[in-house]
Write a protein that holds these residues in place. Structure first.
Motif, PDB file in Angstrom:
ATOM      1  N   ALA A  16       0.812  -1.221   0.000  1.00 41.44           N
ATOM      2  CA  ALA A  16       0.000   0.000   0.000  1.00 41.44           C
ATOM      3  C   ALA A  16       0.842   1.267   0.000  1.00 41.44           C
ATOM      4  O   ALA A  16       0.314   2.373   0.079  1.00 41.44           O
ATOM      5  CB  ALA A  16      -0.912  -0.002   1.233  1.00 41.44           C
ATOM      6  N   TYR A  17       2.152   1.128  -0.124  1.00 44.22           N
ATOM      7  CA  TYR A  17       3.062   2.276  -0.037  1.00 44.22           C
ATOM      8  C   TYR A  17       2.780   3.298  -1.131  1.00 44.22           C
ATOM      9  O   TYR A  17       2.581   2.958  -2.292  1.00 44.22           O
ATOM     10  CB  TYR A  17       4.513   1.796  -0.141  1.00 44.22           C
ATOM     11  N   VAL A  18       2.746   4.572  -0.736  1.00 44.93           N
ATOM     12  CA  VAL A  18       2.588   5.684  -1.675  1.00 44.93           C
ATOM     13  C   VAL A  18       3.856   6.517  -1.616  1.00 44.93           C
ATOM     14  O   VAL A  18       4.241   6.987  -0.538  1.00 44.93           O
ATOM     15  CB  VAL A  18       1.365   6.554  -1.306  1.00 44.93           C
ATOM     16  N   PRO A  19       4.541   6.721  -2.750  1.00 46.92           N
ATOM     17  CA  PRO A  19       5.803   7.476  -2.715  1.00 46.92           C
ATOM     18  C   PRO A  19       5.567   8.925  -2.316  1.00 46.92           C
ATOM     19  O   PRO A  19       4.493   9.486  -2.563  1.00 46.92           O
ATOM     20  CB  PRO A  19       6.319   7.366  -4.152  1.00 46.92           C
ATOM     21  N   PRO A  20       6.580   9.569  -1.695  1.00 46.15           N
ATOM     22  CA  PRO A  20       6.428  10.977  -1.293  1.00 46.15           C
ATOM     23  C   PRO A  20       6.380  11.891  -2.503  1.00 46.15           C
ATOM     24  O   PRO A  20       6.880  11.563  -3.581  1.00 46.15           O
ATOM     25  CB  PRO A  20       7.685  11.240  -0.454  1.00 46.15           C
ATOM     26  N   THR A  21       5.764  13.041  -2.304  1.00 44.68           N
ATOM     27  CA  THR A  21       5.702  14.039  -3.371  1.00 44.68           C
ATOM     28  C   THR A  21       7.098  14.581  -3.643  1.00 44.68           C
ATOM     29  O   THR A  21       7.891  14.775  -2.720  1.00 44.68           O
ATOM     30  CB  THR A  21       4.776  15.192  -2.950  1.00 44.68           C
ATOM     31  N   ALA A  22       7.410  14.793  -4.915  1.00 42.83           N
ATOM     32  CA  ALA A  22       8.728  15.315  -5.277  1.00 42.83           C
ATOM     33  C   ALA A  22       8.983  16.641  -4.562  1.00 42.83           C
ATOM     34  O   ALA A  22       8.102  17.498  -4.479  1.00 42.83           O
ATOM     35  CB  ALA A  22       8.820  15.510  -6.784  1.00 42.83           C
ATOM     36  N   HIS A 261      20.725  -9.056 -10.469  1.00 51.29           N
ATOM     37  CA  HIS A 261      20.526  -7.756  -9.836  1.00 51.29           C
ATOM     38  C   HIS A 261      21.667  -6.800 -10.152  1.00 51.29           C
ATOM     39  O   HIS A 261      21.478  -5.587 -10.251  1.00 51.29           O
ATOM     40  CB  HIS A 261      20.400  -7.933  -8.315  1.00 51.29           C
ATOM     41  N   TYR A 262      22.861  -7.341 -10.338  1.00 48.20           N
ATOM     42  CA  TYR A 262      24.068  -6.526 -10.520  1.00 48.20           C
ATOM     43  C   TYR A 262      23.951  -5.652 -11.771  1.00 48.20           C
ATOM     44  O   TYR A 262      23.755  -6.158 -12.881  1.00 48.20           O
ATOM     45  CB  TYR A 262      25.286  -7.450 -10.620  1.00 48.20           C
ATOM     46  N   PHE A 263      24.045  -4.351 -11.594  1.00 51.44           N
ATOM     47  CA  PHE A 263      23.932  -3.375 -12.675  1.00 51.44           C
ATOM     48  C   PHE A 263      22.603  -3.491 -13.431  1.00 51.44           C
ATOM     49  O   PHE A 263      22.492  -3.048 -14.576  1.00 51.44           O
ATOM     50  CB  PHE A 263      25.105  -3.494 -13.658  1.00 51.44           C
ATOM     51  N   GLY A 264      21.598  -4.080 -12.798  1.00 56.45           N
ATOM     52  CA  GLY A 264      20.289  -4.192 -13.427  1.00 56.45           C
ATOM     53  C   GLY A 264      19.554  -2.863 -13.394  1.00 56.45           C
ATOM     54  O   GLY A 264      20.042  -1.857 -12.858  1.00 56.45           O
ATOM     55  N   ALA A 265      18.371  -2.862 -13.987  1.00 59.19           N
ATOM     56  CA  ALA A 265      17.541  -1.661 -13.975  1.00 59.19           C
ATOM     57  C   ALA A 265      17.194  -1.314 -12.531  1.00 59.19           C
ATOM     58  O   ALA A 265      16.751  -2.170 -11.759  1.00 59.19           O
ATOM     59  CB  ALA A 265      16.273  -1.892 -14.786  1.00 59.19           C
ATOM     60  N   ILE A 266      17.383  -0.068 -12.155  1.00 56.66           N
ATOM     61  CA  ILE A 266      17.142   0.358 -10.775  1.00 56.66           C
ATOM     62  C   ILE A 266      15.636   0.477 -10.555  1.00 56.66           C
ATOM     63  O   ILE A 266      14.941   1.150 -11.324  1.00 56.66           O
ATOM     64  CB  ILE A 266      17.829   1.703 -10.490  1.00 56.66           C
ATOM     65  N   PRO A 267      15.086  -0.182  -9.520  1.00 53.58           N
ATOM     66  CA  PRO A 267      13.640  -0.092  -9.262  1.00 53.58           C
ATOM     67  C   PRO A 267      13.200   1.367  -9.078  1.00 53.58           C
ATOM     68  O   PRO A 267      13.947   2.189  -8.541  1.00 53.58           O
ATOM     69  CB  PRO A 267      13.467  -0.888  -7.959  1.00 53.58           C
ATOM     70  N   ASP A 268      11.994   1.682  -9.526  1.00 56.35           N
ATOM     71  CA  ASP A 268      11.501   3.058  -9.492  1.00 56.35           C
ATOM     72  C   ASP A 268      11.580   3.660  -8.095  1.00 56.35           C
ATOM     73  O   ASP A 268      11.984   4.813  -7.921  1.00 56.35           O
ATOM     74  CB  ASP A 268      10.057   3.115  -9.992  1.00 56.35           C
ATOM     75  N   ARG A 269      11.170   2.888  -7.107  1.00 58.21           N
ATOM     76  CA  ARG A 269      11.159   3.408  -5.734  1.00 58.21           C
ATOM     77  C   ARG A 269      12.569   3.725  -5.261  1.00 58.21           C
ATOM     78  O   ARG A 269      12.814   4.746  -4.612  1.00 58.21           O
ATOM     79  CB  ARG A 269      10.494   2.387  -4.808  1.00 58.21           C
ATOM     80  N   VAL A 270      13.508   2.854  -5.603  1.00 56.38           N
ATOM     81  CA  VAL A 270      14.902   3.063  -5.218  1.00 56.38           C
ATOM     82  C   VAL A 270      15.493   4.244  -5.978  1.00 56.38           C
ATOM     83  O   VAL A 270      16.237   5.060  -5.417  1.00 56.38           O
ATOM     84  CB  VAL A 270      15.726   1.782  -5.463  1.00 56.38           C
ATOM     85  N   LEU A 271      15.163   4.348  -7.259  1.00 54.37           N
ATOM     86  CA  LEU A 271      15.681   5.457  -8.060  1.00 54.37           C
ATOM     87  C   LEU A 271      15.169   6.790  -7.521  1.00 54.37           C
ATOM     88  O   LEU A 271      15.909   7.787  -7.490  1.00 54.37           O
ATOM     89  CB  LEU A 271      15.282   5.277  -9.528  1.00 54.37           C
ATOM     90  N   ALA A 272      13.913   6.802  -7.091  1.00 56.02           N
ATOM     91  CA  ALA A 272      13.372   8.032  -6.498  1.00 56.02           C
ATOM     92  C   ALA A 272      14.160   8.405  -5.246  1.00 56.02           C
ATOM     93  O   ALA A 272      14.487   9.580  -5.025  1.00 56.02           O
ATOM     94  CB  ALA A 272      11.897   7.846  -6.162  1.00 56.02           C
ATOM     95  N   MET A 275      17.652   9.742  -6.360  1.00 55.12           N
ATOM     96  CA  MET A 275      17.606  11.095  -6.922  1.00 55.12           C
ATOM     97  C   MET A 275      17.362  12.130  -5.831  1.00 55.12           C
ATOM     98  O   MET A 275      17.962  13.213  -5.830  1.00 55.12           O
ATOM     99  CB  MET A 275      16.542  11.170  -8.007  1.00 55.12           C
ATOM    100  N   ASP A 276      16.514  11.786  -4.896  1.00 57.99           N
ATOM    101  CA  ASP A 276      16.239  12.679  -3.769  1.00 57.99           C
ATOM    102  C   ASP A 276      17.496  12.857  -2.917  1.00 57.99           C
ATOM    103  O   ASP A 276      17.850  13.965  -2.508  1.00 57.99           O
ATOM    104  CB  ASP A 276      15.097  12.091  -2.932  1.00 57.99           C
ATOM    105  N   THR A 277      18.186  11.748  -2.678  1.00 59.35           N
ATOM    106  CA  THR A 277      19.400  11.794  -1.867  1.00 59.35           C
ATOM    107  C   THR A 277      20.485  12.606  -2.559  1.00 59.35           C
ATOM    108  O   THR A 277      21.146  13.443  -1.933  1.00 59.35           O
ATOM    109  CB  THR A 277      19.918  10.365  -1.613  1.00 59.35           C
TER     110      THR A 277
END
Length: 724
Positions: A16-22, A261-272, A275-277
């Motif tokens: 049910a997780y909702v990502p934070p607003t940019a 997993h190594y150098f694979g596509a970064i999951p959207d949640r992790v990429l967010a 980028m925030d970090t």
């Protein structure tokens, strides 16, 4: 709520997780915010009087002594800048021997007689603070009743603004010392060691004819590996909350064996999250460069660009704090433990080391023909001598109870400290050992066989991921440091042992030239001597192989397998001698660090042992007994009905329950015992708890594969590693 209900609720909450607003302006230009919250050179140039600015820059860039008269002007400009940035408080930030960051916040605002307030920040306040020194680890340098300690402004590391939704803080990087001037932190010895190394490197450069150049410093580029776990799972695991690693957990059906997993596509949640970090890091002037998935599921890496060692160390501490904060914002927990999940790769913090300045760049660049680059060969030989002579100190620089779980495993180098040079440099030094180097292996070309693809150049040597200290083209990569540790310690050791080697080499060359020998001849003779005496540390093979253990022993290389084996290296006579010679540590400071290392080891293992006992007794054993009772009731009901019951499963479950009960009892007894009167004895007793904890875990992990899933109380590996 039952244990299993907590686990199932955690899974539902993740779904049910909702990502934070940019939190950024989409119209913001890339790079626009870099250093926006840093009291940088450009900010100082705009705000400081010209003479003050020149004085400060002379200290930062040329190593000149800090003129105390500039403090008031800098403090005033820094205060005005910080207030404009919304800061209400200032903090001296320091790095005690906890390995973490410490800070005390004070308000700029002071009340005045008319009921108003006035913003004050004097030069003496900027230069020196006075936090309580009694409650930090000191290894005997400070007692509880001796509370006085001082922070001192490190002008070479820029101040910055730390943002918070409710108000910002001006943070001033500082050292932390006792009232007797002894280092209670990691920054003071780092600055001392960098100064010592630079002075000796400059002697070498002067011998090569260089004049009027800037101060030589060490540079560092630390690659940071870490795990991300959904915070709902984290909070349902008492072991992760309290120790940073899972003390229980069966290996999942799928681990990292597919290497998908190594150098694979970064999951959207992790990429967010990334980028925030990175945006926050950019505002703080931290040059984050590379991001990617690492080998283990749920594992990632960030790598910054090279910076001066003390700035890189400050930025590393700030990076870890930022990661922890931003991960929570994204509903995750960032794990820096070296081995949070048994059976999959752990996390390191590869310290890329070089030395030089803005004029020379890295002094470890070989060029296309390294056999002709005498200056590079001298500095490279200094590294070889330093690593061979002081391998024990390098090993202790990465020694901890947490890193012991990682060193020697598939993702980390062995505890044997050796150097990988690569084919090209190994060949050059082999030629030097025989008399003189006359050639270098050149770069090649790779023809892939597809007409539309370009011909790719290849390096003259491969990389070696099993080497703890590997040459990688223009630097050495120290791969043994652990993910959660401060990089101050390995950099202190590297600077100090390099100072020793460069001092030795400069002395030999100065003497030879003074006696009339040609410089080129003296260099050749010195290089031959060093590679002959210290070449045993060079190893280009597989550091994971059992043959290397035997070969390393034959070469006389130390194999300090555990932290307990490594800690005594700190206070050996030769260690005390080299640290005192270059003013990095005195004997008291070294013995204090030995004491702190033992104490930290004991505390770490004891916390884990108590957690193992608690979770094993109150969470896992009750769940297993419930299942055992359920099976026994079913068997009894069948027998009562006159039906023959199969008791195989009941017997299968009962065996590990008995093993778990016995293992918990043994661990409880051992925890109640006393190790001895010395710090080393206590540490060895703590070390003896590890196999007892392993026995508890083995029985518990067996039960995880047997107990009905609806009764198992803890989030499992496959849930924590794959649900993000």
């Amino acid at each position: 709520m039952s244990g299993n209900a907590v686990r199932l609720q955690a899974i539902n909450d993740v779904e049910a997780y909702v990502p934070p607003t940019a939190s950024f302006d989409p119209g913001e230009a890339p790079g626009e915010i870099f250093g926006a919250n840093v009291f940088s050179k450009s900010v100082m140039q705009k705000r400081l009087p010209k003479g003050v600015y020149k004085s400060v820059i002379a200290t930062i860039e040329h190593g000149a002594k800090l003129d105390p008269s500039v403090a008031d002007a800098v403090a005033s400009a820094m205060k005005d800048w910080a207030l404009e940035k919304g800061a209400t408080h200032y903090a001296h930030v320091f790095y005690p021997m906890t390995g973490l960051t410490a800070e005390k916040h004070d308000s700029f605002l002071e009340p005045v007689s008319d009921g108003q307030s006035l913003a004050e920040f004097a030069g003496k306040t900027l230069v020196q603070g006075e936090p309580d020194a009694s409650s930090f680890p000191s290894g005997g340098l400070r007692s509880t009743f001796e509370a006085r300690g001082y922070t001192g402004w490190d002008v070479t590391s820029p101040a910055y603004i730390l943002e918070n939704p409710n108000g910002n803080t001006l943070c001033i990087p500082t050292v932390f010392v006792s009232m007797t001037g002894e280092a209670l932190d990691y920054k003071t010895p780092l600055l001392r060691s960098q100064q010592a190394m630079g002075a000796q490197a400059e002697r070498i450069l002067k011998l090569f004819g260089h004049k009027d150049f800037d101060h030589i410093v060490s540079f560092c580029g630390p690659e940071q590996e870490y795990f991300l776990v959904d915070r709902h799972f984290f909070l349902a695991r008492p072991d992760l909350i309290n120790s940073g690693r899972t003390l229980f957990g069966a290996k999942p059906p799928k681990g990292q064996e597919f290497d998908d997993h190594y150098f694979g596509a970064i999951p959207d949640r992790v990429l967010a999250f990334m980028m925030d970090t990175e945006r926050e890091l950019f505002k703080l002037g931290i040059p984050a460069k590379t991001r990617h998935n690492e080998v283990a599921p749920g594992q990632f890496e960030i790598a910054p660009m090279f910076e001066r060692a003390n700035i890189a160390a400050d930025h590393q501490q700030l990076l870890m704090t930022t990661f922890k904060t931003i991960a929570k914002k994204h509903g995750m927990e960032c794990l820096f433990h070296e081995k949070p999940f048994a059976g999959v790769n752990g996390s390191g913090k590869h310290v890329n080391f070089s030395l030089g300045n803005s004029e020379f760049g890295s002094l470890l660049v070989p060029g296309d023909t390294p056999h002709e680059n005498a200056q590079f060969l001298v500095f490279c030989a200094a590294v070889i001598r330093a690593v061979h002579k002081f391998a024990g100190l390098l090993r202790v620089s990465v020694a901890s109870a947490t890193n012991d779980h990682r060193l020697g495993a598939n993702e980390a180098p062995p505890a044997i400290i050796s150097i990988f040079l690569g084919d090209q440099l190994a060949d050059v030094f082999e030629q030097i050992a025989k008399g003189a180097a006359t050639s270098s292996k050149g770069k090649g070309s790779m023809i892939i066989g597809v007409d539309t693809l370009p011909i790719l150049p290849t390096d003259p040597g491969d990389r070696n991921r099993t080497s703890p200290f590997a040459f990688t083209g223009n630097r050495f990569e120290f791969r043994a440091p652990g993910s959660g540790q401060t990089i101050n310690v390995p950099m202190i050791i590297l600077n100090t042992i390099m100072a020793d080697s460069l001092d030795y080499m400069a002395t030999v060359l100065e003497k030879a030239v003074g006696e009339g020998e040609k410089f080129d001849s003296a260099v050749q003779k010195l290089l031959t001597e060093i590679i002959t005496e210290h070449g045993a540390v060079v190893f280009n093979g597989d550091g994971y192989s059992e043959n290397w253990q035997t070969e390393a022993a034959a070469r006389g290389l130390p194999n300090l397998k555990t932290t307990i084996d490594a800690i005594p290296e700190l206070v050996k006579p030769e260690a005390i001698e080299v640290f005192e010679k270059y003013g990095v540590f005195n004997a008291r400071e070294l013995h204090s660090r030995e004491e702190v290392r033992y104490e930290t080891y004991v505390l770490t293992v004891n916390v884990e042992a108590k957690l193992t006992l608690e979770v094993g007794s109150t969470v896992i054993l009750p769940a297993a007994i419930r299942y055992q009772t359920e099976l026994a009731s079913n068997v009894a009901a069948l027998k009562a009905a006159g039906v023959e019951a199969d008791t195989t499963l009941l017997t299968t479950v009962s065996a590990p329950i008995s093993e778990l009960t016995s293992a918990l009892a043994a661990l409880k007894t051992a925890l109640g015992a006393h190790g001895g009167d010395s710090a080393e004895a206590e540490a060895k007793h703590a070390q003896s708890l590890l196999p007892l904890m392993d026995a508890v875990r083995a029985a518990a992990d067996t039960l995880e594969g047997l107990v009905a899933d609806d009764l198992w109380p803890l989030p499992t590996y496959q849930e924590m590693l794959y649900i993000l």
